[in-house]
Enzyme design. Sequence first.
Site, PDB file in Angstrom:
ATOM      1  N   LYS A   1       0.945  -1.116   0.006  1.00  0.00           N
ATOM      2  CA  LYS A   1      -0.072  -0.055  -0.278  1.00  0.00           C
ATOM      3  C   LYS A   1       1.272   0.767  -0.231  1.00  0.00           C
ATOM      4  O   LYS A   1       2.772   1.209   0.125  1.00  0.00           O
ATOM      5  CB  LYS A   1      -1.134  -0.018   1.263  1.00  0.00           C
TER       6      LYS A   1
ATOM      7  N   ARG B   1      -3.768 -10.461   5.199  1.00  0.00           N
ATOM      8  CA  ARG B   1      -4.043 -10.172   3.610  1.00  0.00           C
ATOM      9  C   ARG B   1      -3.002  -9.631   3.162  1.00  0.00           C
ATOM     10  O   ARG B   1      -2.544  -8.676   3.124  1.00  0.00           O
ATOM     11  CB  ARG B   1      -5.601  -8.848   3.720  1.00  0.00           C
TER      12      ARG B   1
END
Length: 282
Positions: A228, A262
């Site tokens: 991210k 995740r």
Amino acid sequence: MSSELKCAGRTLDLSRTHIMGILNVTPDSFSDGGHLYRASRLSVEQALVHAAGMVKDGATIVDVGGESTRPGAAPVSVAEELDRVIPVVERIARELDVVISVDTSAPDVMREAAAAGAGMLNDVRSLGREGALQAAADTGLPVCVMHMKGSPATMQLAPQYDDVVAEVYDFLQQQTARCEQGGIPRERLLLDPGFGFGKTLEHNLMLLRRLDEFNRLGLPLLIGTSRKSMIGQALGREVDERLAGSLATVALAVERGGRIIRVHDVAATVDVVRMTEAVLWG
């Protein structure tokens, strides 16, 4: 917190950390450029191969998503999301021994995915769409609710908080109560603080630094920091150069109570998780 999570015909032992592999079947995923997406049967075959590889590498959950939720992403129609997701869920359910999670906010997709063999629902909009709470309750599946400030199209437009940890905590506590009132028992709920969803770098770092505070909610924490922008901003790295930074956040998340991680890079993450657990618990 319950030590087990019932996922249709499979059970996850939450005394250890589980790896959720990301399987995007979209043309505009931020991290993989939609390389699995094709408007043909071949995409289902490619998705199966990718899922099988993640299972071999140690993933116990595969998260199938048919709508990109990257910052600024445009919504897709329910019909298109169904076309992308359901054939993949059906094929994985037939071929692999793994819990299938479906990353969706659409009530129709939730119901169809459950019928196709999914074992978990993962909704970044926290069952906020009309009919989503009832649909999720009707499936009988575990549900992960996540904090997001705004929508994917607007969430990174200067998000502000007085206290990001307190506000995210309160939101997740309220959503837990809402889900219970709507027919989803606590033993079927997971919580995600929503790294990167309406947060600046400073907000994300503070959430990770104080992640252990969310354990007071008494529910399993699902953590998604893989590749991210928080990592790119902290390290000055492009998407394909963020593995080391991602793995650092994984070790910290496990130490602070994350139970489902995740990720895109399953094999490396499994090593980090198992080593972290060995240090923490032997």
